[in-house]
Design a protein around this motif. Structure first.
Motif, mmCIF file in Angstrom:
data_model
loop_
_atom_site.group_PDB
_atom_site.id
_atom_site.type_symbol
_atom_site.label_atom_id
_atom_site.label_comp_id
_atom_site.label_asym_id
_atom_site.label_seq_id
_atom_site.Cartn_x
_atom_site.Cartn_y
_atom_site.Cartn_z
ATOM 1 N N ASP A 170 33.569 -21.419 -37.021
ATOM 2 C CA ASP A 170 32.721 -20.282 -37.380
ATOM 3 C C ASP A 170 33.116 -19.077 -36.525
ATOM 4 N N PRO A 171 33.963 -18.172 -37.045
ATOM 5 C CA PRO A 171 34.481 -17.050 -36.245
ATOM 6 C C PRO A 171 33.411 -16.126 -35.674
ATOM 7 N N LEU A 172 32.357 -15.853 -36.425
ATOM 8 C CA LEU A 172 31.339 -14.934 -35.928
ATOM 9 C C LEU A 172 30.496 -15.588 -34.832
ATOM 10 N N TYR A 173 30.158 -16.852 -35.016
ATOM 11 C CA TYR A 173 29.476 -17.600 -33.951
ATOM 12 C C TYR A 173 30.357 -17.638 -32.706
ATOM 13 N N ALA A 174 31.668 -17.865 -32.897
ATOM 14 C CA ALA A 174 32.600 -17.901 -31.769
ATOM 15 C C ALA A 174 32.615 -16.556 -31.037
ATOM 16 N N ARG A 175 32.518 -15.475 -31.785
ATOM 17 C CA ARG A 175 32.483 -14.143 -31.179
ATOM 18 C C ARG A 175 31.254 -14.003 -30.269
ATOM 19 N N HIS A 176 30.108 -14.402 -30.786
ATOM 20 C CA HIS A 176 28.877 -14.292 -30.004
ATOM 21 C C HIS A 176 28.917 -15.180 -28.765
ATOM 22 N N ILE A 177 29.433 -16.396 -28.925
ATOM 23 C CA ILE A 177 29.528 -17.303 -27.782
ATOM 24 C C ILE A 177 30.472 -16.718 -26.725
ATOM 25 N N GLY A 178 31.583 -16.138 -27.173
ATOM 26 C CA GLY A 178 32.527 -15.528 -26.235
ATOM 27 C C GLY A 178 31.895 -14.396 -25.451
ATOM 28 N N GLN A 179 31.137 -13.542 -26.135
ATOM 29 C CA GLN A 179 30.472 -12.435 -25.452
ATOM 30 C C GLN A 179 29.435 -12.953 -24.461
ATOM 31 N N LEU A 180 28.684 -13.973 -24.873
ATOM 32 C CA LEU A 180 27.719 -14.590 -23.966
ATOM 33 C C LEU A 180 28.409 -15.135 -22.721
ATOM 34 N N ASN A 181 29.517 -15.836 -22.923
ATOM 35 C CA ASN A 181 30.214 -16.466 -21.817
ATOM 36 C C ASN A 181 30.780 -15.434 -20.840
ATOM 37 N N VAL A 182 31.261 -14.309 -21.360
ATOM 38 C CA VAL A 182 31.743 -13.248 -20.463
ATOM 39 C C VAL A 182 30.610 -12.794 -19.542
#
Length: 331
Positions: A170-182
C-alpha cells in the motif's frame, strides 16, 4: 504563451488540491488545521465534560474532554495537566508542542502525523472539577498548564501500526508510515505503548498518528519500549527527503527554540507574542513576568545530529527514496 501558461498553472493547482484531498482520505481531522490551532491555543474555553481517557491504564492522568471554545458547540480534545514546574518524567508539555511543530518542517498539514496540539493555562478551579488533586503549575498563578490536543475518533488502536506486509503493498500507507518514522526517529521517541500510535480505519492509504511525546528528546531512558526510536522503514518519500535537506540548525533553532510564551497579569498567565530566547540552556524560562518554553540548545542539537545521520544513511543507499503515489494509487 501567456494564456497557455495560465491554463497550465491552473491545472497544476487543481491537481495539487486533488492530491491533498486524497492524502487526507480519512475523517479524523475534519476542520482546517489553522482554525483548530487557533481554537486550542487562544479561544476562551469551558470544559463541559471530562473523564480519564484510559481508566484501565494505571496512573493515567489524561482526560478525554468536551470543551466549548468561545461558546461554540463542544469539541472533544485530549487534555493533560502539567505537574508543578512543567517538567516531570513522561509529562513534559513543551515536548508535545515541539513534536507538533517539528513535523511542519517536512510534512504538509493534510498529512500531519501529530494532531493539532497547543499549550494553554486553565483556571485551577475549572480543572479541579474533573481532577480534584490538580495543583498550580507555577506558584505565581492560580492556573494549570495543560496540553490540549485534537481528539481523533475514526481510528483503531492495534498492537503496532507498522505492518511490513501492508507497507510493501500500500504505497500511500507506506508514505504515512515513513513520515511518522522520520518524526519518531528525530525526537528519539521512547514510549512504544500501543495507545500512543493510532491508525485510521480506511482499508487503504490509512493515515497514522503519534499522540504522546512525553518520553522523547532528552527524556531519561525507560522500559516503555524503543521500537520507534530507530528507523524501522527502508524507504522514504522523495518530497519528504527533499524537505529534510533544507532543515539546518538555524531553522531548527528558529522553529523549536521558542515554542510558547505568556506574561503574568495579576494571578494568571496570558498568551504573549513569541520573543527572543530568554535562556537557550533551559526549557522552561522565567524572566520577570515573562514565561517562555522551548527546546534547549542541546535538545535541538540532538535533533540536528539525528537528522544528519538519517541523510547520511539515505545518501549511502541504506534507505531508499520513492516517488509520491500516483493519483490512481491514491484513489
Amino acid at each position: 504563451m501567456k494564456t497557455r501558461y495560465g491554463l497550465a498553472s491552473l491545472l497544476a493547482t487543481m491537481l495539487l488540491a486533488l492530491g491533498t484531498t486524497a492524502a487526507a482520505q480519512d475523517s479524523n481531522i475534519t476542520q482546517p488545521i489553522a482554525d483548530l490551532e487557533k481554537l486550542l491555543a487562544a479561544e476562551p474555553l469551558v470544559i463541559t465534560q471530562a473523564e480519564i481517557s484510559r481508566p484501565k491504564a494505571k496512573g493515567d492522568i489524561t482526560l478525554k474532554a468536551d470543551v466549548s471554545f468561545g461558546g461554540a458547540p463542544p469539541l472533544r480534545v485530549k487534555l493533560r495537566k502539567a505537574e508543578p514546574g512543567a517538567e516531570a518524567f513522561n509529562n513534559v508539555p513543551r515536548y508535545d508542542l515541539a513534536a507538533y511543530e517539528l513535523q511542519k518542517l517536512f510534512i504538509d498539514p493534510a498529512e500531519y502525523v501529530v494532531p493539532p496540539t497547543a499549550l494553554r493555562f486553565i483556571p485551577r478551579a475549572e480543572f479541579a472539577k474533573y481532577q480534584s488533586d490538580v495543583e498550580r503549575t507555577f506558584s505565581a498563578a492560580e492556573q494549570v498548564l495543560a496540553v490540549l490536543q485534537y481528539w481523533l475518533s475514526d481510528i483503531a488502536v492495534i498492537a503496532d501500526v507498522y505492518n511490513p506486509t501492508r507497507f510493501a503493498a500500500d504505497p500511500l500507507y507506506a508514505r504515512h508510515i515513513g513520515q511518522l518514522n522520520v518524526l519518531t526517529y528525530l525526537i528519539a521517541h521512547r514510549d512504544s505503548n500501543a495507545g500512543n500510535f493510532l491508525i485510521g480505519k480506511t482499508p487503504t492509504g490509512a493515515r497514522v498518528f503519534s499522540i504522546d511525546h512525553g518520553v522523547a528528546f532528552a527524556s531519561e531512558d525507560s522500559d516503555r519500549g524503543e521500537a520507534w526510536k530507530v528507523m524501522r522503514v527502508d524507504r522514504l518519500p522523495a518530497d519528504t527527503v527533499a524537505r529534510l535537506r533544507t532543515v539546518t540548525m538555524p531553522v531548527l533553532e528558529q522553529r523549536l527554540g521558542v515554542l510558547a510564551q505568556w506574561r503574568l497579569e495579576g494571578d494568571r498567565y496570558v498568551p504573549a507574542a513569541l520573543g527572543p530566547n530568554l535562556a537557550v540552556h533551559s526549557g522552561v524560562r522565567r524572566e520577570g513576568k515573562d514565561l517562555q518554553m522551548g527546546l534547549t540548545r542541546s535538545e535541538i542539537q540532538a535533533v540536528h545530529r539525528l537528522l544528519t545521520r538519517l541523510l547520511q544513511r539515505i545518501d549511502a543507499g541504506e534507505i531508499a527514496i520513492v516517488a509520491a503515489p500516483s493519483q490512481e494509487t491514491q484513489g
